[in-house]
Design an enzyme around this catalytic site. Structure first.
Site, PDB file in Angstrom:
ATOM      1  N   ASP A 151      83.701  42.762  32.116  1.00 37.88           N
ATOM      2  CA  ASP A 151      83.783  43.937  32.993  1.00 37.88           C
ATOM      3  C   ASP A 151      83.013  45.070  32.317  1.00 37.88           C
ATOM      4  OD1 ASP A 151      85.888  45.163  35.295  1.00 37.88           O
ATOM      5  OD2 ASP A 151      85.060  46.599  33.870  1.00 37.88           O
ATOM      6  N   ASN A 185      77.092  55.147  39.136  1.00 42.23           N
ATOM      7  CA  ASN A 185      77.107  55.403  40.586  1.00 42.23           C
ATOM      8  C   ASN A 185      77.264  56.891  40.865  1.00 42.23           C
ATOM      9  OD1 ASN A 185      76.723  52.853  41.565  1.00 42.23           O
ATOM     10  ND2 ASN A 185      78.898  52.359  41.641  1.00 42.23           N
ATOM     11  N   HIS A 226      74.067  55.044  43.978  1.00 38.46           N
ATOM     12  CA  HIS A 226      74.422  53.625  44.115  1.00 38.46           C
ATOM     13  C   HIS A 226      73.214  52.708  43.954  1.00 38.46           C
ATOM     14  CE1 HIS A 226      78.686  53.816  45.315  1.00 38.46           C
ATOM     15  NE2 HIS A 226      78.337  55.081  45.479  1.00 38.46           N
ATOM     16  N   ASP A 254      73.204  49.542  41.591  1.00 37.68           N
ATOM     17  CA  ASP A 254      72.847  48.178  42.017  1.00 37.68           C
ATOM     18  C   ASP A 254      71.793  47.590  41.090  1.00 37.68           C
ATOM     19  OD1 ASP A 254      74.587  48.357  44.045  1.00 37.68           O
ATOM     20  OD2 ASP A 254      73.111  48.509  45.660  1.00 37.68           O
ATOM     21  N   ASP A 275      81.680  45.319  39.201  1.00 39.38           N
ATOM     22  CA  ASP A 275      81.016  45.171  37.897  1.00 39.38           C
ATOM     23  C   ASP A 275      81.694  44.086  37.066  1.00 39.38           C
ATOM     24  OD1 ASP A 275      83.357  46.473  37.522  1.00 39.38           O
ATOM     25  OD2 ASP A 275      82.573  48.027  36.198  1.00 39.38           O
TER      26      ASP A 275
END
Ligand code: C2E
Ligand code: MG
Ligand code: MG
Length: 637
Positions: free
Chosen positions: A236, A244, A249, A253, A288
């Site tokens: 994680d 973000n 975003h 990504d 994530d």
């Protein structure tokens, strides 16, 4: 690496289905409209030539068509209008055939009926109705006395009619078949992409959670048969949300895609620890969260080696498109060897280990163990209980008086959180507050406490003529919240409480030396007129010269020092005195907490502590008890 699919096939497919549906609705609406006009005219015509029974029948059919039109206008579904039209057509056919048999044949009326029937139905249905109609026509002709043996060119020839009907049916059938085949082919073309969308993550192209779990079940079974051990690494990303928030975003990504690529490179077939069996070796479970599966482990250290390699990806920050992000990863590792575990349980174990790694400071790896599982499940239960307590207003405040050490007058009260939720009641704030800090729930809790404690201060002023301060514990984590001073000021304004009547307690252990953001927030709070107290003082690592930088006015000597005054060795006894001297040096007020005996109180008084609090003097109490207490002893003795 799997090529990155896009969402467009799905959209295209949706578009295709929509076009198809619209086409069918349009056909049905046109046919209904056409039928309505034609059958109305027919109905009226039959009434005028005194054939009212037939006229009524045609008018009824026209009404069906009108109802169909209304339905199609209001709804998107077309199965009901289709059934209505088919029934209407069937009725008309029966009437036409009956008339053909009894009153001389009018066969050409069947052409439009056949055409419409073929047009509105799908291929399979259209074929059936065409065959049925041709057969019925044939039967009607024979029964009506027409000869099938005439040449096709003879007047009123049965054969000519039959050939025309069959020919027309064939032409329309071919047309229907071709359009349907074209749509089907398009769907098949997209099938591969649809498969990819269902089994692979659309952003990174890695396997998604459902397909990973399915695959893991199979590999687990195979590993068990071959007596091999399998490791699952649950990864994680730490602080990913900040990317973000700060960079948008799109950049978030990009980081996920890039991490997916680099992660796949960490799992090397050539170093003997792992072998790439399939694409599913590396998967993205959600947001994530990623997972790596290692086969053919020689020893647990092999898994640690891969985990280390993953952690090293973040050694100098994580750079994507020239931007370096300060993120890291928390990794949980578990092995399949122990019990007969299913895929879901194995993944949950790795998840628990990852959660533990996160709790122990992030950017690290943690191996699953039973004790970790228990700790993690306790934490998760507490997190859930906090969620419930916040949503259902199961929080309460208790108030602990703070006394002037000389006069023993109540000079302040400290607000302490409590909850009526059974689990939170059992664990107490000492346990659930750090969990709320780690989960981020502390923001809502601190806001709630601030609002209610300031409200209580208003009440104490009004109902009990209380002149002391209200001490409110605020988590140091919240010092990173730039909104904190604003929220505080808003609460003060709402309850018309002066900032000088409030003190904020920040735990010393949580303060990080040189944390500019926290320092700025503390200064902003102090500038509003609210004073700041360093709680649990002596347990943290505040360098003495750092004290100068903090805008604090009070030090609260931690309970552990007070308790060791007479129980610990001499050095311990001296500690409380030393802390008091230190406070004097920086001209700070001193409170000693955790006073449980008269002896301790006497000692603290002697060394010059300004105020004291502890069970010896008063325990935390409810708002009502405090108000009553202050009303009874107006001067707070
Ligand atoms: P703290 O701020 O140092 O609060 C003092 C704690 O010591 C309280 O425990 C209090 O009941 C306990 N205490 C005081 N005198 C004595 C004594 O003589 N003997 C013993 N055995 N205990 C004494 P509590 O209420 O369980 O709170 C524990 C910690 O939880 C607090 O330590 C504080 O850090 C945190 N906390 C409590 N309420 C809040 C809150 O509203 N917001 C935040 N952020 N943290 C809170
Ligand atoms: Mg406190
Ligand atoms: Mg304390």
């Amino acid at each position: 690496m799997i090529q990155q699919p896009t969402l467009s096939p799905l959209r295209e497919l949706g578009h295709l289905v929509e076009v198809e549906a619209n086409k069918r609705r349009l056909i049905l609406a046109s046919v209904s409209l056409f039928g309505f006009v034609l059958l109305s005219v027919y109905g009226v015509a039959h009434f005028s030539i005194d054939e009212s029974r037939l006229g009524s029948f045609y008018v009824l059919c026209a009404a069906f068509c009108a109802a169909n039109l209304v339905y199609l206008y209001k709804r998107t579904s077309y199965s009901i209008p289709l059934t209505v039209l088919n029934t209407t057509l069937g009725g008309i056919c029966v009437v036409l055939l009956y008339r053909g048999m009894t009153e001389g044949f009018e066969p050409y009326w069947l052409f439009p009926v056949l055409c419409i029937s073929l047009l509105i139905n799908r291929f399979a249905h259209a074929l059936t109705s065409a065959v049925l109609l041709v057969a019925l026509t044939l039967a009607a002709q024979v029964m009506g006395g027409l000869s099938l043996l005439d040449t096709p060119f003879a007047e009123n020839s049965g054969l000519r009619l039959l050939l025309s009907l069959s020919g027309m049916a064939c032409i329309v059938l071919v047309a229907v078949y071709r359009t349907e085949r074209a749509s089907k082919l398009l769907l098949e073309l997209h099938e591969e992409d649809i498969h990819r969308l269902a089994y692979y993550d659309s952003l990174t192209g890695l396997a998604n959670r459902p397909s990973y779990l399915r695959w893991l079940s199979k590999v687990l079974e195979r590993a068990r048969k071959d007596a091999r051990s399998l490791a699952v690494l649950y990864i994680d990303l730490d602080n990913f949300k900040q990317i973000n928030d700060r960079c948008g975003h799109r950049q978030g990504d990009r980081v996920l895609v890039e991490f997916g690529n680099r992660l796949a490179n960490c799992v090397r077939p050539q170093d003997g620890t792992t072998r790439l069996y399939a694409d599913e070796d590396v998967a993205r479970l959600a947001g994530d969260e990623f997972v790596v599966t290692l086969h053919n482990l020689r020893e647990p250290a092999d898994a640690a080696q891969v985990a280390q390699r993953i952690l090293e990806l973040f050694e100098n920050g994580f750079s994507v498109d020239g931007i370096t992000h300060p993120i890291s990863a928390s990794i949980g590792i578990t092995f399949s060897e122990s019990d007969n575990l299913d895929a879901e349980t194995l993944l949950n174990q790795a998840d628990s280990a990852m959660y533990h790694a996160k709790q122990t400071g992030k950017n690290t790896m943690s191996f699953f163990s039973k004790s970790i599982a228990e700790a993690v499940s306790e934490r998760r239960n507490i997190e859930q209980a906090l969620q419930v307590a916040l949503a259902e207003n199961l929080l309460q405040l208790q108030y602990m008086p703070i006394f002037a050490s000389n006069s023993l007058e109540i000079v302040a009260v400290e607000a302490l959180i409590r909850s009526t939720h059974p689990l939170l009641m059992k664990t107490g704030p000492g346990r659930f507050i750090p969990i709320a800090e780690a989960s981020g729930q502390i923001r809502s809790i601190d806001e709630w406490v601030m609002h209610h404690a300031i409200g209580m201060q208003r009440r104490l002023r009004d109902d009990a003529a209380f002149t002391g301060k209200m001490s409110i514990n605020v988590s140091a984590v919240e010092l990173h919240n730039p909104e904190l001073p604003v929220t505080l000021a808003a609460s003060l304004a709402e309850h018309a409480v002066s900032p000088g009547d409030i003190e904020i307690e920040i735990t010393e252990t949580a303060l990080i030396t040189g944390d500019e953001l926290s320092l700025r927030t503390l200064h902003q709070i102090r500038d509003t007129g609210v004073s700041i107290c360093l709680d649990d003082f002596g347990t943290g690592y505040t360098a003495f010269n750092q004290l100068m930088n903090y805008p604090v006015s009070t030090l609260k000597i931690d309970r552990s020092f007070v308790q060791q005054i007479f129980t610990g060795d001499k050095t311990h006894r001296k500690m409380a005195g030393m802390l008091k001297k230190l406070a004097e040096l920086y001209e700070l007020q001193v409170i000693a907490e955790g006073v449980e005996t008269a002896q301790q109180l006497k000692y603290l008084k002697r060394i010059g502590c300004d105020s004291v609090q502890g069970y010896f003097l008063a325990r935390p109490m409810t708002a009502e008890a405090l108000v009553a207490h202050l009303q009874e002893a107006p001067r707070g003795h």
